[in-house]
Design a protein around this motif. Sequence first.
Motif, PDB file in Angstrom:
ATOM      1  N   ASN A   1       0.816  -1.223   0.000  1.00  0.00           N
ATOM      2  CA  ASN A   1       0.000   0.000   0.000  1.00  0.00           C
ATOM      3  C   ASN A   1       0.848   1.272   0.000  1.00  0.00           C
ATOM      4  N   THR A   2       2.154   1.149   0.303  1.00  0.00           N
ATOM      5  CA  THR A   2       3.048   2.323   0.301  1.00  0.00           C
ATOM      6  C   THR A   2       3.545   2.659  -1.103  1.00  0.00           C
ATOM      7  N   LEU A   3       3.093   1.888  -2.107  1.00  0.00           N
ATOM      8  CA  LEU A   3       3.543   2.087  -3.486  1.00  0.00           C
ATOM      9  C   LEU A   3       2.381   2.666  -4.293  1.00  0.00           C
ATOM     10  N   PRO A   4       2.205   3.962  -4.290  1.00  0.00           N
ATOM     11  CA  PRO A   4       1.008   4.583  -4.879  1.00  0.00           C
ATOM     12  C   PRO A   4       0.897   4.430  -6.384  1.00  0.00           C
ATOM     13  N   SER A   5       2.013   4.148  -7.075  1.00  0.00           N
ATOM     14  CA  SER A   5       1.983   4.070  -8.537  1.00  0.00           C
ATOM     15  C   SER A   5       1.901   2.642  -9.063  1.00  0.00           C
ATOM     16  N   LEU A   6       1.817   1.673  -8.170  1.00  0.00           N
ATOM     17  CA  LEU A   6       1.913   0.273  -8.563  1.00  0.00           C
ATOM     18  C   LEU A   6       0.753  -0.141  -9.470  1.00  0.00           C
ATOM     19  N   LEU A   7       1.110  -0.726 -10.627  1.00  0.00           N
ATOM     20  CA  LEU A   7       0.127  -1.217 -11.586  1.00  0.00           C
ATOM     21  C   LEU A   7       0.041  -2.743 -11.580  1.00  0.00           C
ATOM     22  N   GLU A   8       1.185  -3.426 -11.440  1.00  0.00           N
ATOM     23  CA  GLU A   8       1.217  -4.890 -11.459  1.00  0.00           C
ATOM     24  C   GLU A   8       1.928  -5.417 -10.223  1.00  0.00           C
ATOM     25  N   LEU A   9       1.307  -6.404  -9.553  1.00  0.00           N
ATOM     26  CA  LEU A   9       1.885  -7.038  -8.378  1.00  0.00           C
ATOM     27  C   LEU A   9       1.822  -8.554  -8.550  1.00  0.00           C
ATOM     28  N   HIS A  10       3.002  -9.187  -8.536  1.00  0.00           N
ATOM     29  CA  HIS A  10       3.098 -10.649  -8.673  1.00  0.00           C
ATOM     30  C   HIS A  10       3.794 -11.218  -7.429  1.00  0.00           C
ATOM     31  N   LEU A  11       3.004 -11.936  -6.615  1.00  0.00           N
ATOM     32  CA  LEU A  11       3.544 -12.566  -5.403  1.00  0.00           C
ATOM     33  C   LEU A  11       3.117 -14.038  -5.364  1.00  0.00           C
ATOM     34  N   SER A  12       3.285 -14.745  -6.443  1.00  0.00           N
ATOM     35  CA  SER A  12       2.944 -16.167  -6.476  1.00  0.00           C
ATOM     36  C   SER A  12       4.066 -16.996  -5.858  1.00  0.00           C
ATOM     37  N   TYR A  13       3.708 -18.154  -5.304  1.00  0.00           N
ATOM     38  CA  TYR A  13       4.685 -19.063  -4.669  1.00  0.00           C
ATOM     39  C   TYR A  13       5.514 -18.343  -3.605  1.00  0.00           C
ATOM     40  N   CYS A  14       4.880 -17.480  -2.832  1.00  0.00           N
ATOM     41  CA  CYS A  14       5.609 -16.714  -1.813  1.00  0.00           C
ATOM     42  C   CYS A  14       5.325 -17.195  -0.398  1.00  0.00           C
ATOM     43  N   ASN A  15       4.551 -18.259  -0.254  1.00  0.00           N
ATOM     44  CA  ASN A  15       4.271 -18.809   1.076  1.00  0.00           C
ATOM     45  C   ASN A  15       3.517 -17.818   1.956  1.00  0.00           C
ATOM     46  N   LEU A  16       2.787 -16.906   1.349  1.00  0.00           N
ATOM     47  CA  LEU A  16       1.951 -15.979   2.108  1.00  0.00           C
ATOM     48  C   LEU A  16       0.831 -16.760   2.780  1.00  0.00           C
ATOM     49  N   ASN A  17       0.435 -16.335   3.987  1.00  0.00           N
ATOM     50  CA  ASN A  17      -0.570 -17.106   4.704  1.00  0.00           C
ATOM     51  C   ASN A  17      -1.709 -16.272   5.273  1.00  0.00           C
ATOM     52  N   ASN A  18      -1.837 -15.035   4.820  1.00  0.00           N
ATOM     53  CA  ASN A  18      -2.947 -14.223   5.315  1.00  0.00           C
ATOM     54  C   ASN A  18      -3.245 -13.104   4.345  1.00  0.00           C
ATOM     55  N   PHE A  19      -4.459 -12.593   4.429  1.00  0.00           N
ATOM     56  CA  PHE A  19      -4.820 -11.429   3.630  1.00  0.00           C
ATOM     57  C   PHE A  19      -4.593 -10.138   4.401  1.00  0.00           C
ATOM     58  N   ILE A  20      -4.891 -10.163   5.683  1.00  0.00           N
ATOM     59  CA  ILE A  20      -4.772  -8.934   6.461  1.00  0.00           C
ATOM     60  C   ILE A  20      -4.650  -9.297   7.944  1.00  0.00           C
ATOM     61  N   ILE A  21      -3.786  -8.594   8.667  1.00  0.00           N
ATOM     62  CA  ILE A  21      -3.605  -8.842  10.098  1.00  0.00           C
ATOM     63  C   ILE A  21      -3.423  -7.507  10.806  1.00  0.00           C
ATOM     64  N   ASN A  22      -4.098  -7.359  11.941  1.00  0.00           N
ATOM     65  CA  ASN A  22      -3.916  -6.215  12.840  1.00  0.00           C
ATOM     66  C   ASN A  22      -4.312  -4.865  12.235  1.00  0.00           C
ATOM     67  N   SER A  23      -5.026  -4.862  11.163  1.00  0.00           N
ATOM     68  CA  SER A  23      -5.558  -3.600  10.645  1.00  0.00           C
ATOM     69  C   SER A  23      -6.713  -3.918   9.725  1.00  0.00           C
ATOM     70  N   SER A  24      -7.469  -2.929   9.378  1.00  0.00           N
ATOM     71  CA  SER A  24      -8.662  -3.140   8.586  1.00  0.00           C
ATOM     72  C   SER A  24      -8.359  -2.938   7.115  1.00  0.00           C
ATOM     73  N   ILE A  25      -8.846  -3.881   6.313  1.00  0.00           N
ATOM     74  CA  ILE A  25      -8.575  -3.824   4.888  1.00  0.00           C
ATOM     75  C   ILE A  25      -9.258  -2.632   4.231  1.00  0.00           C
ATOM     76  N   GLU A  26     -10.293  -2.097   4.906  1.00  0.00           N
ATOM     77  CA  GLU A  26     -11.022  -0.978   4.311  1.00  0.00           C
ATOM     78  C   GLU A  26     -10.161   0.268   4.175  1.00  0.00           C
ATOM     79  N   TYR A  27      -9.123   0.375   5.002  1.00  0.00           N
ATOM     80  CA  TYR A  27      -8.306   1.581   4.984  1.00  0.00           C
ATOM     81  C   TYR A  27      -7.181   1.518   3.951  1.00  0.00           C
ATOM     82  N   LEU A  28      -7.055   0.415   3.265  1.00  0.00           N
ATOM     83  CA  LEU A  28      -6.029   0.301   2.231  1.00  0.00           C
ATOM     84  C   LEU A  28      -6.544   0.880   0.916  1.00  0.00           C
TER      85      LEU A  28
END
Length: 779
Positions: free
Chosen positions: A161-188
């Motif tokens: 969310n700190t990258l205001p100009s981001l058009l493409e984000l690829h994070l496949s096979y990254c072992n991520l295990n959550n969508f959101i923690i300790n904050s509300s997704i509405e504020y992103l």
Amino acid sequence: MSSNDHKFVQCNEKDEETLLFFKKGINDSSHGKISTWLTEKDCCAWEGVHCDNVTGRVTELHLHDQNLKGEMNLSILELEFLSYLDLSENEFDVLNIPATLHNFTHTSNLFYLDLSLPYPIHDGYLQMDNLDWLSPLTSLKYLNLSGIDLHKETNWLQAVNTLPSLLELHLSYCNLNNFIINSSIEYLNLSSLLTLDLTTNNFTSQLPNSFFNLTKDLTYIDLSNNNIHGEIPPSLQNLQNLRYLDLCYNQLKGSIPYGIGQLANIQHLDLHNNIMLSGSIPSIIGNLSSLRHLSISSNNFSGEISENTFSKLSNLDSLDLSYSNFVFQFDLDWVPPFQLQDLSLSNTNQGPCFPSWIYTQKSLESLDLSSSRISLIDKNKFSSLLETIAGSLYLSNNSITVDISNLTLKCGSLQLDHNNFTGGLPNISGSIPYLLDFDLSYNSFSGSIPHSWKNLKYLSYINLWSNRLSGEVMAHLTDWTQLTILNLGENEFSGTIPIKMSQNLEVVILRSNKFEGNIPLHLFNLSSLSQLDLAHNKLSGSMPNCVYNLTQMINISMNQYIRPLTIEFFIKGQYYSVGYINPNRTIIDLSANNLSGEVPLELFQLVQLQSLNLSHNNFIGTIPNMIGGMKYMESLDLSNNKFSGEIPQSMSLLTFLGNLNLSCNNFDGKIPIGTQLRGFDASSYIGNPKLCGAPLNNCSTEEDNPKTATTSPENDDDSIRESLYLGMGVGFAAGFWCICGSLFLIRKWRHAFYRFVDGIGDKLYVTFMVNMHVADPEM
């Protein structure tokens, strides 16, 4: 500016130092682009380096797929004017993120960053603890970190969310295990994001309804192959610009939301393999006129599908409804508004008639109608359709009866197995420029292999098991230089086995034919071979006496993988047909031939071998003691030969042995003691007259001690009992006279014995009187 334009300006000295520092941690074993980074040349002339033709500052680094190993040092991001960095598809094993990246002294110009690792990802891939270092890269438009382990980063969405100009984000096979923690997704707010690729992570939560509100401009979403559960959020309908949506291989449940029919621009919709998705297909999907790819296979959908479902899908070119319970109600005269390239209706109920609407599809490159209960076809239309398909044709497990010997097929992947095709094999176009796989097993094909097949230099897999084919195949086998899987079993092929075949062979099955002559030495020098079955032929001579270079049967390679191709094998006295090829299943079967001579010791050095069958030949010699090193052996059959000598004790070390047959040979001596060998019944050992021990009859006394005269088992028992009683009598007499004679002859012993007896008598008297006094005090 390209590296060839460096003559107009010299490379900046500070940039050159940064590049050399980056190079220092790299092992460039491939002698790729980075090997040209020498101080004798201007750094703007180095391969992969691009400089500004006015300032001489490095602006781009193109190091994609250069086999770079060692350290990925992100100090390279300190290049002040760097705008493009591609380090993807390399093999770095160390990641270094300098602390200085968090405090850039300049404004970053970087808009493209690709650090992704090659697929498939292995267990030892790079780990990145956090994404805090991204925050200064405010100009970034493209970010790809696929394959880097980010499981410790619990706030990845906030970091992005700190990258205001981001058009493409690829994070496949990254072992991520959550969508959101300790904050509300509405504020992103990712209002610029157009492409989001999060495939193959470890998400175990539901999709928050507000997830699709991160940005309304998304055109591409890939959340496939995760563990996302719950229902598809209705907020999905807010993404009016969405063109690509892939939610396959998750745990989604419920029905398809009606709002999905409002995605007017959707072109790719993939929901397959969510086995808890259910209900009928919303009729509004038929209004998605932009849809090109639709896959809703392997779910729990039901209901009726008719021509109305596709009435407006004129752009559809890929359709997958396989493994579904739909009731198909197509009018016999229906002509679809689309021309498909790919169609899969496998494991659905289409029969008994071949679907007539498919005959209208003239652009098919891939057709899968396997296991769809088809038995009736229009011969002319069917033949014309088959000749148009240029990619893959799968008709397995139906009941189709037709002669296709006059056809010339141009598909590279052909699976017609488990039908009733008759006549000769079809001709195959020899101009196909990629690896081919053919499975025509379990049919009624006859005749020889067509001459046109000789030119299939890219043939990789061929299975002709269980047909009526005949003739010699030597010329074909010699020319198929890319062949890895060869199965010609259960036919009537004849001639000799070629002395040279593909070096890539992993499986060779020539079982139950009429091959004759010697076994070629070449077969025992195929380093990838894991299954060799030459049983039930007319082969003769001895086995090659050489160094067996069957590496797969000596050391199992951890890089081998299971492939989904049907193969047959015979083990533990039974046939097995499996839908995959496991290179770690190692088998040699040479049974039922006319082979003779001794078995080379090299065969028993194949320590990874799991099944060995040499039965029904004329082999001689003994079983070497080294057989105990074949610790993975599960099935061993040496029956009906002329082997001799004792069974080595080392065979008791074969703890995985579940099937053993040594019957009908000339083995002698005792069956080795141990539960492993004596746990088999007598049928494993019968037909060896000189062999004894459990589970056969006990060995005779003569066999225990060859110098002892021969007696029957009953006499042996009587002799043992008589010897026992006689020994007891002699021992008692000798002991009695030894003691009494000593007392009679030796005076001191006699006096000592009298004193001992008197003492015992006195003690007994005193004890008696004391007890009597206690019982009667008045005495």
